[in-house]
Design an enzyme around this catalytic site. Structure first.
Site, PDB file in Angstrom:
ATOM      1  N   GLU A  17      -7.556  19.531  96.627  1.00 40.45           N
ATOM      2  CA  GLU A  17      -8.633  19.637  97.678  1.00 40.45           C
ATOM      3  C   GLU A  17      -8.402  19.269  98.920  1.00 40.45           C
ATOM      4  OE1 GLU A  17     -10.669  19.779  93.593  1.00 40.45           O
ATOM      5  OE2 GLU A  17      -9.239  18.403  95.098  1.00 40.45           O
ATOM      6  N   ILE A 432      18.908  18.876 106.483  1.00 38.33           N
ATOM      7  CA  ILE A 432      19.429  18.358 105.281  1.00 38.33           C
ATOM      8  C   ILE A 432      19.229  19.209 104.132  1.00 38.33           C
ATOM      9  CG2 ILE A 432      18.026  15.941 104.295  1.00 38.33           C
ATOM     10  CD1 ILE A 432      19.022  15.210 106.533  1.00 38.33           C
ATOM     11  N   SER A 434      16.168  21.649 102.738  1.00 34.83           N
ATOM     12  CA  SER A 434      14.803  22.569 102.275  1.00 34.83           C
ATOM     13  C   SER A 434      15.281  23.331 104.085  1.00 34.83           C
ATOM     14  CB  SER A 434      14.389  22.190 101.425  1.00 34.83           C
ATOM     15  OG  SER A 434      13.895  20.923 103.138  1.00 34.83           O
ATOM     16  N   ARG A 516       0.360  15.034 102.221  1.00 30.95           N
ATOM     17  CA  ARG A 516       2.023  15.290 101.222  1.00 30.95           C
ATOM     18  C   ARG A 516       1.841  15.404 100.263  1.00 30.95           C
ATOM     19  NH1 ARG A 516       6.457  18.569  99.021  1.00 30.95           N
ATOM     20  NH2 ARG A 516       8.280  17.508  99.195  1.00 30.95           N
ATOM     21  N   TRP A 562      11.055   8.484  92.070  1.00 35.75           N
ATOM     22  CA  TRP A 562      10.224   9.412  91.876  1.00 35.75           C
ATOM     23  C   TRP A 562       9.768   9.769  90.141  1.00 35.75           C
ATOM     24  CZ3 TRP A 562      12.223  11.877  97.104  1.00 35.75           C
ATOM     25  CH2 TRP A 562      11.965  11.141  97.536  1.00 35.75           C
ATOM     26  N   HIS A 695       8.736  15.719 110.350  1.00 37.01           N
ATOM     27  CA  HIS A 695       6.997  15.670 109.904  1.00 37.01           C
ATOM     28  C   HIS A 695       5.901  16.079 111.325  1.00 37.01           C
ATOM     29  CE1 HIS A 695       8.842  14.255 105.784  1.00 37.01           C
ATOM     30  NE2 HIS A 695       9.098  14.005 106.322  1.00 37.01           N
TER      31      HIS A 695
END
Length: 765
Positions: A17, A432, A434, A516, A562, A695
Site C-alpha cells: 500500500e 544495463i 531493462s 521500490r 537476493w 533512480h
C-alpha cells in the site's frame, strides 16, 4: 513476567500500500493529505498486529516515507545543506527531493544497509552541517499511538552509527568532529520523548558489530553518559553480528538494556552474560528477522531458559533485528504448496513466535503447546522432505574441475578477439539491461499467469515490445543493445521461477528502497536448471539487429543474496549449484549466436561478511561461483557484469579476479568517487562507470555527463571506457529514458570527436 517486543515492522503494507500511495503522490494523482492518511492507516494496522499477537510494546519510529536514515536527518534538521532547505519548515516534497532528486538537485547517494539488500540514503557531513532540529513526524506518530491506547517503544538510530554511516564531504577532518554538536540535538529529542511519557527508547547502534578503531569506541562512553542524563530508559540495540568483543564497553555504559542478535551470533550470549550488570535488561533476538524459515521454538526456548536463570524478568524476547527485511504476512500465500508453506514464517507469523516464547517462559507452556508442536512438525518435514536433495546436482558439483573456473586466455588476448568481432567505436555506449516496464506490460504478464491471455498472444505481446525497444535503441544510436527484458518481473524472481530448488510467493514483497519493492524467491533445495531460460528471447532480439544484443543473466551471488536462502547447508554450496545452472545457460546463449553475455552481480559486495576475518573465505567462493558460470565460452564471447550501490574499493582484487571483460558500475550519485579505487588499483579490464542516476526522475544534461566522464578519464584509459546509465531503466518512463539516452549518445559522440581532434593535432604537429 517476560517482555516481548520486536525491533521494527515492515512499513510497506501486506499489499504494498505504501508503494502505490507514494507513486500516486509523485505522479500528482493524489494529494499530500491522502498520502498522509495512507501512512496513518498502515501504522495503525501494524500496531494492532503487534498487540493482537501478544507483544507488550508496539514499535514507533520504524515507519519512514522513504528511509529511516533520511527520517533521522529530517528529525535532526541535518539534510545536506546543498539543497538549501529550511530544516524547521521541511516539507514532504523537500524530503522526496533529497531522496529522489529533481532537475535542479542530484539525489543523495544511496548504498546498502550493512549486508542486506535494503538501501539507505547516505548522510553528507560538511563543516556547515547543523543539528538545530527539524520535522516533528516522530512525535506525531507517537501521539497517534497514544491516542489508540498503545504502549509504545520508540526506535531511533544512535548518534554514533548515524555519523559512521555518512560520508565526509568537505571542511571536516573526521565525522566525529560533528559529535559535540550532534549530542545536544539528541538530548533535546530524548528529553521530549521522556516528557511525552515514553518509557523505553530503542537506540540502534549496529556499527558496534563492526571492527571499529579506538576513536569510535572511545566516543561511546561520553556520548551515552550525556544522553542518559535526561532520557527514557535506553535499550541499545546491536544486530547482524557478534558484539562479544564489546562486552566490557557495553557493561560500562549507562544503559537500561542491551539487545543482542542471537540468530546471527548465538555464541556471544554466555560471553555477554559474564559480568552482566545487575538490573539491566537483556533483549534476546532469537527469532530471525532476516529469513523466512519457521523458527525452531524448542531450541530458542532452551537458549532463553539458560539466560532466564540468571536474569529472571530482565530477560526480554525479541526478533533478531527489524522485520523490515521479511515479507508482511504468509496468510495471503494461497498458491503455496501446503508442505512448503508449513516451513515458512513472515513478519506477522514471527510476531506470534516471539509471543509464544514469552508465554512459555512465564509458565504458560500448555497454552502454546500446539504452536510448539506445529513448529516441531514443520522442522521434521523440512529435514526429511524428498524435495530438498537432488543426487544429480550433488554429484555434478563434486566433479567440478579446477579448469572449469577460468577463461581460456588472458584479457588482452580476449579483448583483441572481441574487438575484431564487434568493431566497436571508442567509448561504446550501452544500457544495463531493462527498459521501462509500462502498465500494459505488467498487465500482459499478469493476464498470462492467470490464464486470461493465451501463450501465442503473450508471446506476440513480448516480441512486439522487444521490436519496439530495439528500434528505439537503433534510432538513438546506441552501440550495444539489449532486448529490454519485458518478460521479466524481477531480475531474481524471473530466474527462480524456472529453477528447481527455488520457491516463490504471490505477495512476499520486501522493501529495497523508497517505493521500490522486490519479491525474493526462496531456496529450499538443491538448484538445477531443467531447460533454457532466456535463449529464445535473446536469439529473437539478436535476429532483429546487426549490432550486438547482450544476453542478460543474474549472477550466482546475486541469485543467492537476493533470495531467502536455505540454512541447512553452507551458502557457498548453494552458490556453486546456482553457478552450474547458469553455466549451462551461458553455453546455450553462446551456441545460439549471442556474442555478449551480461551476468549481473550487484549483490557481490553486499554478501561480504561484516568482519574482516570472515571475508577471504566468502570472496574465494563468490569469485569461484562467478568464474564457474562465465568461463565456458570462447575468447571472442564478451562477458559483462554489473554492480551497483555498494562500496567496492576494499574488494577490488576480488572483482578483478572475476575477470569479466566489461564491468559496469554505479558511480553518478557519488560524483565518480567510487571510481577512484579502480584507478588506484589499476583495474585491468574494461569499465563502464554510470554517467547518470536512473533512480532520479531528472534528465541529466550533456554537460553533466561530460564532467563526470572527464573525471573517469583521469583514472581509466580511453580504450577501456564505456558509457552507460547507472542501472536498469525499468522504473523510468519512456520520455525521461529517451531524453537521457539521447544525451548519453551525444556525450559519446562529442567525446570521440574531441579525441580525434586531439590526435589529428598531435599528428600534424
Amino acid at each position: 513476567m517476560t517482555t516481548a517486543h520486536i525491533l521494527g515492522f515492515p512499513r510497506i503494507g501486506a499489499q504494498r500500500e505504501l508503494k502505490f500511495s507514494l507513486e500516486a503522490y509523485w505522479r500528482g494523482e493524489i494529494t499530500e493529505a491522502t498520502l498522509l492518511d495512507s501512512g496513518r492507516d498502515l501504522r495503525s494496522r501494524h500496531w494492532a498486529l503487534q498487540r493482537q499477537a501478544g507483544l507488550d510494546m508496539v514499535s514507533v519510529g520504524d515507519f519512514a516515507w522513504y528511509d529511516q536514515v533520511l527520517n533521522t536527518l529530517a528529525l535532526l534538521g541535518a539534510l545536506p545543506t546543498r539543497f538549501g532547505f529550511d530544516a524547521q519548515a521541511l516539507s514532504l516534497a523537500d524530503y522526496f527531493v533529497a531522496a529522489r532528486g529533481n532537475q535542479q538537485h542530484v539525489a543523495m547517494e544511496m548504498t546498502k544497509w550493512f549486508d542486506t539488500n535494503y538501501h539507505y540514503l547516505v548522510p553528507e557531513w560538511t563543516a556547515d552541517t547543523r543539528f538545530d532540529g527539524g520535522v516533528n513526524w516522530l512525535f506525531d506518530e507517537l501521539a497517534e499511538s497514544k491516542a489508540e491506547g498503545q504502549v509504545a517503544k520508540v526506535s531511533l538510530i544512535g548518534p554514533l552509527s548515524l555519523l559512521y554511516l555518512g560520508k565526509v564531504k568537505g571542511g571536516l577532518a573526521h565525522a566525529l568532529d560533528l559529535l559535540p554538536a550532534l549530542i545536544p540535538a539528541y538530548q533535546t529529542i530524548l528529553a521530549r520523548l521522556q516528557q511525552a511519557g515514553v518509557a523505553w527508547l530503542q537506540i540502534d547502534e549496529p556499527i558496534l558489530a563492526l571492527e571499529l578503531d579506538a576513536r569510535w569506541l572511545d566516543a561511546y562512553a561520553p556520548a551515552y553518559t550525556a544522553l542518559a542524563a535526561q532520557a527514557p530508559k535506553l535499550m541499545l540495540t546491536t544486530y547482524f553480528e557478534t558484539v562479544q568483543e564489546r562486552a566490557g564497553l557495553l557493561h560500562s555504559l549507562p544503559l537500561a538494556g542491551v539487545h543482542l542478535d542471537l540468530v546471527r551470533a548465538p555464541q556471544q550470549l554466555p560471553l555477554l552474560l559474564a559480568g552482566w550488570p545487575q538490573g539491566r535488561v537483556l533483549s534476546a533476538g532469537v527469532i530471525d528477522g532476516r529469513n523466512i524459515w519457521r523458527g525452531d521454538l524448542a531450541a530458542a526456548l532452551q537458549q532463553l531458559q539458560a539466560a532466564r536463570q540468571q536474569l529472571g524478568p530482565d530477560l526480554w524476547v525479541a526478533s533478531s533485528c527489524s522485520l523490515l527485511h521479511v515479507p508482511v504476512d504468509l496468510q495471503s500465500e494461497s498458491a503455496l504448496d501446503a508442505e512448503i508453506k508449513s516451513w515458512l514464517a513472515f513478519a506477522t507469523q514471527k510476531l506470534a513466535e516471539v509471543a509464544a516464547l514469552k508465554r512459555s517462559l512465564q509458565g504458560e507452556a500448555a497454552a502454546v503447546a500446539p504452536q510448539f508442536e506445529a513448529a516441531r512438525q514443520a522442522l521434521h518435514s523440512r529435514r526429511n522432505s524428498r524435495r530438498i536433495h537432488n543426487p544429480l546436482v550433488q554429484q555434478r558439483l563434486a566433479r567440478i574441475a579446477a579448469e572449469e573456473s577460468g577463461r581460456r586466455s588472458a584479457f588482452p588476448a580476449r579483448s583483441k578477439a572481441q574487438q575484431e568481432r564487434f568493431q566497436l567505436p571508442l567509448f561504446p555506449t550501452t544500457t544495463i539491461g531493462s527498459f521501462p516496464q509500462t502498465a500494459e506490460l505488467r498487465q500482459a504478464r499478469a493476464s498470462y499467469k492467470r490464464g486470461r491471455l493465451s501463450h501465442l498472444d503473450y508471446l506476440e505481446t513480448m516480441r512486439a515490445e522487444i521490436r519496439a525497444v530495439l528500434q528505439q535503441q537503433e534510432r538513438l544510436g546506441l552501440d550495444v543493445l539489449v532486448h529490454g527484458e519485458p518478460e521479466r518481473n524481477d531480475m531474481v524472481e524471473y530466474f527462480g521461477e524456472q529453477l528447481w530448488g527455488y520457491g516463490f510467493t504471490l505477495n512476499g514483497w520486501v522493501q529495497s528502497y523508497g517505493s521500490r519493492c522486490v519479491k525474493p524467491p526462496f531456496i529450499y533445495g538443491d538448484v538445477y536448471r531443467p531447460e533454457a531460460m532466456t535463449v529464445a528471447w535473446s536469439a529473437y532480439a539478436q535476429s532483429l539487429s546487426e549490432k550486438p544484443v547482450k544476453g542478460m543473466l543474474t549472477g550466482p551471488v546475486t541469485m543467492l543474496q537476493w533470495s531467502f536462502v536455505r540454512d541447512d547447508q553452507p551458502r557457498a554450496t548453494t552458490a556453486l549449484q546456482i553457478a552450474l545452472a547458469l553455466r549451462d545457460e551461458v553455453a546455450d546463449l553462446e551456441q545460439a549466436g549471442i556474442g555478449m553475455i551480461q551476468i549481473d552481480e550487484p549483490a557481490f559486495r553486499e554478501g561480504l561478511p561484516l568482519r574482516a576475518g570472515d571475508r577471504s573465505h566468502y570472496l574465494a567462493w563468490a569469485v569461484r561461483a562467478f568464474k564457474l558460470c562465465s568461463s565456458g565460452v570462447s575468447d571472442a564471447t564478451q562477458i559483462h557484469t554489473h554492480m551497483c550501490y555498494s562500496e567496492f574499493n576494499d574488494i577490488l582484487p576480488s572483482i578483478a579476479a572475476m575477470d569479466a571483460d566489461v564491468i559496469t558500475i554505479e558511480t553518478s550519485r557519488s560524483d565518480m568517487e567510487l571510481l577512484d579505487g579502480f584507478g588506484e588499483f589499476a583495474y585491468p579490464n574494461d569499465i563502464g562507470p554510470g554517467v547518470y542516476d536512473i533512480h532520479s526522475p531528472r534528465v541529466p544534461r550533456v554537460a553533466e555527463m561530460q564532467r563526470l566522464l572527464q573525471k573517469a578519464r583521469s583514472v581509466i584509459p580511453d580504450a577501456r571506457l564505456w558509457l552507460n546509465p547507472d542501472c536498469g531503466l525499468k522504473t523510468r518512463d519512456w520520455p525521461v529514458t529517451i531524453a537521457a539516452l539521447e544525451n548519453l549518445v551525444q556525450t559519446a559522440r562529442l567525446l570521440r570527436a574531441s579525441v580525434q581532434e586531439t590526435e589529428e593535432h598531435v599528428d600534424c604537429c
